[in-house]
Scaffold this active site. Structure first.
Site, PDB file in Angstrom:
ATOM      1  N   CYS A 156      50.075  83.066  17.422  1.00  0.00           N
ATOM      2  CA  CYS A 156      49.733  83.087  18.834  1.00  0.00           C
ATOM      3  C   CYS A 156      48.254  82.775  18.966  1.00  0.00           C
ATOM      4  O   CYS A 156      47.662  82.137  18.107  1.00  0.00           O
ATOM      5  CB  CYS A 156      50.106  84.426  19.462  1.00  0.00           C
ATOM      6  SG  CYS A 156      49.220  85.815  18.757  1.00  0.00           S
ATOM      7  N   MET A 157      47.631  83.243  20.021  1.00  0.00           N
ATOM      8  CA  MET A 157      46.243  82.875  20.284  1.00  0.00           C
ATOM      9  C   MET A 157      45.272  83.477  19.277  1.00  0.00           C
ATOM     10  O   MET A 157      44.229  82.902  18.990  1.00  0.00           O
ATOM     11  CB  MET A 157      45.863  83.351  21.696  1.00  0.00           C
ATOM     12  CG  MET A 157      44.606  82.744  22.237  1.00  0.00           C
ATOM     13  SD  MET A 157      44.865  81.035  22.712  1.00  0.00           S
ATOM     14  CE  MET A 157      43.267  80.653  23.414  1.00  0.00           C
TER      15      MET A 157
END
Length: 650
Positions: free
Chosen positions: A29-30
């Site tokens: 993810c980020m």
């Protein structure tokens, strides 16, 4: 963090979770690498958290290793590359003692060796490019001077300038020009030796050998094959490159055989003697034999005449120059001038340069997004128009391969025009291009100009449609895509309220909460940085700052911003919403776009997120918290977009 460091971090993660064999699949993810683990008992959490570059570890349905934004995609990609799968694909399980990473590396290496071998032709072109690209600035500077000197010389020969006034000026310009063009073989030898791994100074000497310096013109060296006298430069630049390549092979063997104490004396002596003799008595004579045979062919073509002769001669002249075979044309020029007052051969051969100019223009247009190619063309083009072809040949078209061929054919078209119209001659030998116009005999310069235009057009059209290598097109397209992703708008930056403090504004209507209210420990503990959380009342996510959109995560659940004040901000909509794979998120901006406070960044379907079982609570994190002395939360509770919620004190 470099690519090697990213790979090292990925390998260290594998080492402490039981290896890639213990992973079912990997996504990111980020901020974190998310791994689905087969056997949790194989994970050494203490060592995993202690890895330099790992900011934290979260135990959940998936193992989440926090490495931070900007790094996470590179680390995750390096990890799947080790295994040979794509992000999100299932990892294979291996049997036996060979590790998955090692086995994958072996398989990939074998596949590359079998299916991805670079062709010899591409290797040759790459070497030619490496040899001549360093000389391009000298080509351009000396070429411009040579072009000016040529125009002045031709105007003086044509009687348009006073010889007494201009002779010395032209001589000085030519002396400067000759600094590279008269000794090009030496520079080529030095650079070729560098490219092939030979001694550069020795390579320069091999190049100088082709100049036959010190040979008595009254007692010239003889061609062993046909008994003709060897000429300075015979064999051309290609001959020099080939000789230096042989030098590199010989030197490497001698270095292995000769004791270190004798190496500095014996190796260069033997190398120069052997390669020098081969250059003089093999490489140059072979070119001489070819030259002799071409004389008859050229005479035949000239007698045929017309557009056919013009096309053949215009197309083949540049390859002849490369192999040093153009020397055979000098006596033909002189004989024509003596018998008829002009050489009708020179204007046709000059079209070869026109084809190069047209090809270069096509490369400029077609590959305009590749600044490297454009800069080379911009530097070499004016010189080429003036009739100095080396920068275009060796710096632009020849290294690419196909453009050189289409350029030669374009020159053939120009030659065909002049050959068809006929009777266009030059009263003296001189450079081509527009510099030859003053030397065109009997006022037929307009036909010569038509030929030039035809050569330009032919080189352009043939190269534009048939002469652009696919790999160059791919590079230009990649450059274009990168430029499009960096959209710059003219919106002026908002002024900073105070030089020592900055304010960040609410991105949602709803309720502002402390980070500690979040269910995710990475955000709740401030591991990623200080900030504030929001429970949104609607799905309109607005920009909290004036700045640039730096990152939109592929699954669209997170956005990274860089404020004009320098603050780096992460907006992560909901918790674990990466698993929705973009469902419910509609971005209204793109990466690289400038935004102001209140610009709509994204529309979020809050009901869909809740229906999927995920919290909608959204953290807003100051990723570069360490750049500030204090990150103050100045508003909690009910909030509307545009209200100040954070104060950053530097």
């Amino acid at each position: 963090m470099t690519e090697d460091q990213n790979a090292a971090l990925g390998r260290a993660i594998f080492d402490n979770i039981g290896g890639p064999e213990n992973v079912e699949k990997l996504i990111h993810c980020m901020t974190r690498v998310r791994l689905t683990i087969r056997d949790d008992s194989k994970i050494d959490f203490d060592k995993l958290r202690a890895i330099p570059g790992v900011l934290g570890v979260v135990e959940d349905e998936t193992l989440q290793v926090v490495v931070g934004p900007g790094k996470v995609n590179k680390v995750a990609q390096s990890m799947v590359d080790m295994v040979g799968v794509k992000l999100g694909e299932e990892f294979p399980q291996t049997k036996g003692t060979t590790s998955l990473v090692d086995e994958t590396a072996q398989n990939k290496a074998a596949a590359k060796a079998k299916y991805n071998r670079p062709s010899r032709f591409k290797n040759v072109l790459k070497s030619i490019s490496n040899i001549f690209v360093p000389m391009i600035p000298a080509f351009v500077g000396a070429g411009m001077i040579a072009g000016i000197a040529s125009i002045l010389q031709n105007m003086m020969t044509a009687g348009q300038l006073d010889a007494g006034q201009w002779t010395q000026i032209i001589a000085v310009l030519n002396i400067i020009k000759n600094g590279i063009f008269s000794y090009l073989a030496i520079y080529t030898g030095i650079n070729a030796a560098t490219e092939f791994g030979a001694t550069p100074a020795v390579g320069g000497v091999v190049g100088a050998v082709t100049l036959l310096t010190g040979m008595d013109p009254e007692l010239p060296l003889k061609n062993l094959f046909d008994g003709q006298a060897l000429l300075s430069g015979q064999g051309g630049i290609i001959g020099v490159i080939f000789a230096v390549w042989l030098l590199s092979l010989l030197e490497k063997r001698l270095h292995r055989w000769i004791p270190d104490a004798l190496d500095i004396i014996v190796v260069p002596t033997i190398s120069l003697l052997i390669i020098g003799l081969m250059t003089i008595f093999v490489i140059m004579p072979i070119a001489g034999v070819i030259s002799t045979q071409l004389v008859g062919a050229i005479n035949f073509v000239l007698h045929v005449g017309g557009g056919f002769s013009g096309f053949v001669l215009g197309s083949l002249f540049l390859p002849m120059v490369m192999f040093g075979l153009h020397q055979i044309l000098t006596p033909i020029h002189l004989e024509m001038i003596e018998k008829t007052g002009s050489t009708q051969l020179l204007p046709i051969l000059a079209m070869a340069g026109a084809g190069q100019v047209g090809a270069a223009l096509a490369l400029w247009v077609k590959l305009r997004h590749n600044h490297s190619v454009v800069e080379k063309v911009k530097g070499a083009l004016p010189v080429g128009i003036l009739g100095i072809g080396e920068p275009l040949i060796y710096g632009v078209t020849l290294p690419m391969g196909r453009p050189f061929i289409t350029a030669c054919l374009g020159g053939g078209i120009g030659g065909a025009i002049i050959g068809a119209l006929g009777h266009v001659g030059a009263i003296a030998i001189g450079p081509s291009g527009i510099a030859l116009i003053p030397l065109i005999a009997n006022g037929k310069w307009l036909i010569y100009v038509f030929g030039l235009l035809g050569g330009y057009a032919g080189g352009f059209v043939l190269t534009y449609f048939f002469g652009i290598p696919k790999e160059e097109l791919a590079l230009a397209q990649a450059a274009k895509t990168a430029q499009q992703e960096k959209i710059e708008q003219s919106t002026p930056a908002s002024p900073v309220i105070d030089s020592d403090q900055n304010f960040i504004f609410a991105p949602f209507n709803g309720e502002a909460l402390p980070l500690s209210a979040l269910s995710d420990d990475v955000f709740a503990t401030g591991m990623m940085g200080q900030g504030v959380a929001f429970e949104p009342a609607d799905g309109q996510l607005m920009s909290p700052v004036t700045g640039v959109v730096e990152t939109i995560f592929p699954t669209r659940h997170a956005i990274g911003l860089k404020a004009d004040s320098g603050a780096e901000i992460l907006l992560h909509v909901g918790m674990d919403t990466v698993k929705l794979n973009g469902a419910g998120f509609t971005p209204h901006v793109i990466e690289g776009q400038r935004v102001q406070v209140g610009t709509l960044l994204m529309t979020v379907d809050l009901d869909a997120i809740k229906a999927a079982g995920y919290p909608t609570t959204t953290p807003m994190i100051i990723l570069n918290t360490s750049d500030y002395q204090v990150v103050n939360v100045i508003k909690n509770g009910q909030i509307i977009t545009g209200e100040a919620v954070l104060e950053l004190v530097k």
